[in-house]
Motif scaffolding. Structure first.
Motif, PDB file in Angstrom:
ATOM      1  N   LEU A 104     -20.491  26.453  70.328  1.00 36.47           N
ATOM      2  CA  LEU A 104     -19.445  26.897  69.397  1.00 36.47           C
ATOM      3  C   LEU A 104     -18.732  25.716  68.757  1.00 36.47           C
ATOM      4  CD1 LEU A 104     -17.841  29.911  71.316  1.00 36.47           C
ATOM      5  CD2 LEU A 104     -18.920  30.000  69.052  1.00 36.47           C
ATOM      6  N   LYS A 114     -20.518  27.085  64.727  1.00 39.71           N
ATOM      7  CA  LYS A 114     -20.251  28.493  65.025  1.00 39.71           C
ATOM      8  C   LYS A 114     -21.350  29.417  64.485  1.00 39.71           C
ATOM      9  CE  LYS A 114     -16.257  28.791  63.040  1.00 39.71           C
ATOM     10  NZ  LYS A 114     -14.984  29.364  62.548  1.00 39.71           N
ATOM     11  N   THR A 131     -24.459  29.198  66.502  1.00 38.08           N
ATOM     12  CA  THR A 131     -24.246  29.816  67.810  1.00 38.08           C
ATOM     13  C   THR A 131     -24.352  31.327  67.718  1.00 38.08           C
ATOM     14  OG1 THR A 131     -22.785  28.007  68.464  1.00 38.08           O
ATOM     15  CG2 THR A 131     -22.655  30.026  69.765  1.00 38.08           C
ATOM     16  N   LYS A 132     -23.770  31.900  66.683  1.00 39.80           N
ATOM     17  CA  LYS A 132     -23.850  33.353  66.499  1.00 39.80           C
ATOM     18  C   LYS A 132     -25.303  33.785  66.298  1.00 39.80           C
ATOM     19  CE  LYS A 132     -21.896  37.248  63.925  1.00 39.80           C
ATOM     20  NZ  LYS A 132     -21.353  37.921  65.127  1.00 39.80           N
ATOM     21  N   ILE A 186     -20.600  37.050  70.041  1.00 34.80           N
ATOM     22  CA  ILE A 186     -20.009  35.838  69.479  1.00 34.80           C
ATOM     23  C   ILE A 186     -19.134  36.209  68.289  1.00 34.80           C
ATOM     24  CG2 ILE A 186     -20.451  33.596  68.423  1.00 34.80           C
ATOM     25  CD1 ILE A 186     -21.313  33.720  71.335  1.00 34.80           C
ATOM     26  N   GLY A 220     -13.860  30.254  67.001  1.00 36.04           N
ATOM     27  CA  GLY A 220     -15.005  30.942  67.596  1.00 36.04           C
ATOM     28  C   GLY A 220     -14.731  31.280  69.048  1.00 36.04           C
ATOM     29  N   CYS A 256     -16.390  33.860  72.619  1.00 40.30           N
ATOM     30  CA  CYS A 256     -17.486  34.678  73.116  1.00 40.30           C
ATOM     31  C   CYS A 256     -16.960  35.672  74.137  1.00 40.30           C
ATOM     32  CB  CYS A 256     -18.590  33.817  73.714  1.00 40.30           C
ATOM     33  SG  CYS A 256     -18.051  32.684  75.003  1.00 40.30           S
TER      34      CYS A 256
END
Length: 331
Positions: A56, A60, A63-64, A128, A134, A136
């Motif tokens: 993140l 971001k 990561t998503k 996410i 960001g 989780c």
């Protein structure tokens, strides 16, 4: 009009022994269900909590794309449990106490929490959020206690305590891109399946069907006289459709394949198609019952190229878990 499949009898001929075996058993109508349902044996990818926070911080959006909706087994330590016992917070096992993952347990969880500060795995679906810096969260299916990380290489965990490693599986590929010549589908099978693997035979004056039969009841550790067979094969639209205008009609092609293998099968409304999304891939299922036996078809449409096809025939599904593990590695 249903798609016209070239070599109409080809699949039936290649699987003639299977077809004859099934029809000798006699037909009966059974309850519609999905035998090879991933939810019965989900594989969660093992990762440490700090990996999520590092990702993140770096990117971001990436990561998503990599983790959102992914089934993960996140290693960390229990930080706090809500009073109702349905949600809790975990933090990285070492350091980063200020960074936590909020977890909400599904209603089926009946286990107990370890003491606060103890290491554990949380198995569930990752979410996410891109809001702010960001964050989780997890939809948690269950917990597994662990004094330390279980994995030093890629590993997948299950709720019942199994650990699955891809380097203990064998790669298989299906189809070939007409331009790049690269395989269209890649997957992995348990290494034990190699002992009972047969390539589907070549038929005279016909292109070879790309696929395998696994006689699972002949595996030495669970040898049985009751047939348990699993087929994986590739249906190539360019080679096996008479009319290329039908290549985007995957549902109709799947129905035609079923009828080629099981002539006279009454595919009734409500029994087909059953759809499931498994690890990001959509599959079409058809399950039919015979006296004392079951046969389930699973199709993965692959655009205009064709379909990855699976067929599971069994009386006792002794190797269901092994087959379900394959779905995790279909690309």
């Amino acid at each position: 009009m249903r798609p016209k499949i070239a070599y109409k009898n080809r699949l039936a001929l290649i699987l003639a022994g299977l077809t004859a075996f099934i029809f000798l058993c006699g037909f009966s109508f059974g309850k519609v269900y999905v035998t090879l349902d991933m939810r019965d044996y989900t594989l969660y990818r093992e990762i440490p909590a700090e990996e999520i926070f590092d990702a993140l911080a770096a990117d971001k959006q990436s990561t998503k794309a990599s983790y959102d909706n992914e089934y993960c087994a996140v290693f960390g330590k229990l930080k706090a449990v809500a009073k109702d016992g349905r949600s809790f917070e975990i933090a990285p096992a070492e350091g980063f106490d200020s960074k936590t993952i909020h977890c909400i347990l599904n209603d089926s969880f009946q286990g107990e929490f370890p003491p606060a500060g103890d290491p554990l795995y949380v198995l569930g679906k990752m979410r996410i959020s891109l809001f702010g810096a960001g964050s989780c969260s997890m939809e948690a299916d269950g917990l597994r206690r662990a004094s330390s990380r279980l994995a030093q290489s890629e590993t997948y965990l299950t709720l019942n305590g199994d650990n699955i490693r891809p380097d203990h599986m064998s790669a298989r590929v299906f189809g070939k891109d007409s331009i790049t010549k690269e395989p269209i589908v890649r997957l992995a099978i348990p290494k034990s399946f190699e002992a009972v693997e047969e390539e589907l035979p070549e038929q005279k004056d016909q292109p070879k069907l790309d696929g395998y039969l696994y006689r699972l009841n002949e595996l030495e550790d669970t040898r049985s006289s009751k047939p348990e067979q699993f087929y994986i094969f590739w249906f190539d639209n360019e080679k096996q459709l008479l009319d290329q205008n039908d290549k985007n009609r995957s549902q109709d092609i799947a129905r035609a394949i079923i009828r080629n293998i099981l002539p006279g099968e009454n595919i009734r409304l409500g029994r087909f198609p059953i759809r499931r999304t498994v690890y990001g891939n959509e599959y079409i299922y058809y399950d039919t019952a015979y006296t004392g036996y079951n046969a389930e078809f699973v199709f993965k449409p692959c655009g205009d190229d064709g379909l990855l096809c699976m067929l599971y025939v069994y009386r006792n599904s002794d190797h269901k878990k092994d087959i379900l593990s394959i779905f995790r590695f279909v690309e």
